[in-house]
Design a protein around this motif. Structure first.
Motif, PDB file in Angstrom:
ATOM      1  N   ARG A 180     -10.774  -5.975  -3.554  1.00 15.23           N
ATOM      2  CA  ARG A 180     -11.357  -5.510  -4.818  1.00 15.23           C
ATOM      3  C   ARG A 180     -12.293  -4.322  -4.587  1.00 15.23           C
ATOM      4  O   ARG A 180     -12.280  -3.347  -5.363  1.00 15.23           O
ATOM      5  CB  ARG A 180     -12.106  -6.662  -5.484  1.00 15.23           C
ATOM      6  N   GLN A 194       0.111  -9.846  -0.909  1.00 15.61           N
ATOM      7  CA  GLN A 194       1.298 -10.621  -1.245  1.00 15.61           C
ATOM      8  C   GLN A 194       1.456 -11.748  -0.233  1.00 15.61           C
ATOM      9  O   GLN A 194       1.184 -11.572   0.958  1.00 15.61           O
ATOM     10  CB  GLN A 194       2.555  -9.736  -1.246  1.00 15.61           C
ATOM     11  N   TYR A 236       0.849  -1.192   0.000  1.00 16.64           N
ATOM     12  CA  TYR A 236       0.000   0.000   0.000  1.00 16.64           C
ATOM     13  C   TYR A 236       0.885   1.243   0.000  1.00 16.64           C
ATOM     14  O   TYR A 236       1.707   1.438   0.899  1.00 16.64           O
ATOM     15  CB  TYR A 236      -0.903  -0.014   1.241  1.00 16.64           C
ATOM     16  N   ASN A 249     -10.157  -1.229  -3.973  1.00 15.35           N
ATOM     17  CA  ASN A 249      -9.493  -0.736  -5.182  1.00 15.35           C
ATOM     18  C   ASN A 249     -10.479  -0.069  -6.134  1.00 15.35           C
ATOM     19  O   ASN A 249     -10.128   0.896  -6.827  1.00 15.35           O
ATOM     20  CB  ASN A 249      -8.774  -1.883  -5.881  1.00 15.35           C
ATOM     21  N   GLU A 273      -2.518  -4.294  -2.699  1.00 17.06           N
ATOM     22  CA  GLU A 273      -2.233  -5.594  -3.306  1.00 17.06           C
ATOM     23  C   GLU A 273      -1.818  -6.567  -2.211  1.00 17.06           C
ATOM     24  O   GLU A 273      -1.002  -6.231  -1.345  1.00 17.06           O
ATOM     25  CB  GLU A 273      -1.118  -5.455  -4.344  1.00 17.06           C
TER      26      GLU A 273
END
Length: 222
Positions: free
Chosen positions: A201, A215, A75, A204, A213
């Motif tokens: 989602r 990871q 982020y 975003n 995202e």
């Protein structure tokens, strides 16, 4: 008479001189006694040792997790841990997505399902304990029924056999409970990750200028 008096004076002077010279000779011949300081004897008593200091404590070794999976959130160019230090609950994602209600709703569903999975694990453990205990008790009643049957006590053997059948049913019930919770937990665990993906989602879509995202890092340590 005058000559005698002169001789007496000379003799008296000579005696005085001799006495003075003898006195001076006596003074010069007297050895001078000087006080000598006796050397200080070294103490033979050993010195008292200082109190020994305790050694520094050893740091306890960190437990090694052979199978480790860590999740991070990328982020604004920073890699932030996704989960709290207690469990994999994605709680550190909440401060980032708290301004998007739809994303928070998906995160709440994800955490609720995680709690349900833990409850299912408790029920599965209880089923194993029930099945094990019921199996051993059923075997005892079965052995008792066999002994009574050999002794000719038919009614007693039937009573013990009935109790054995009851505990056999409890054994199968415990196994069924364990199997059901395992299937439920696995299916819920697979579908629950979708809620975490939906939370990312939704955020975003609402904040396209600062997307996040997920990871994953997986390690196997020996």
């Amino acid at each position: 008479m005058q000559m005698k008096s002169m001789r007496l004076k000379k003799l008296s002077r000579l005696l005085v001189i001799l006495c003075l010279s003898a006195f001076l000779a006596a003074l010069s011949g007297t050895p001078t006694v000087m006080a000598q300081v006796s050397p200080r004897k070294k103490s033979t008593t050993p010195p008292i040792p200082a109190k020994p200091s305790a050694p520094a404590p050893f740091a306890p070794p960190r437990p090694v997790e052979p199978f480790r999976c860590e999740r991070y959130v990328l982020y604004r160019g920073q890699q932030i841990p996704c989960d709290s230090i207690v469990r994999q609950d994605a709680e550190r994602l909440r401060p980032i997505i708290e301004d998007v209600p739809a994303a928070v709703l998906e995160l709440n569903k994800y955490q609720k399902n995680r709690r349900d999975i833990r409850k299912a694990a408790y029920f599965g453990t209880a089923g194993i304990v029930l099945a094990t205990a019921a199996f051993f008790i059923s075997q005892q009643y079965h052995d008792s029924a066999s002994e009574l049957q050999q002794q000719g006590d038919t009614s007693g053997a039937q009573a013990q056999s009935s109790k054995s059948d009851i505990f056999k049913a409890l054994t199968w019930g415990g196994l069924a409970l364990t199997g059901g919770t395992i299937v439920f937990g696995i299916s819920l665990l697979r579908t629950n990750e979708l809620h975490l993906g939906n939370a990312v989602r939704e955020f975003n879509d609402a904040r396209p200028e600062t997307p996040i995202e997920l990871q994953f890092t997986t390690e196997i340590r020996f």
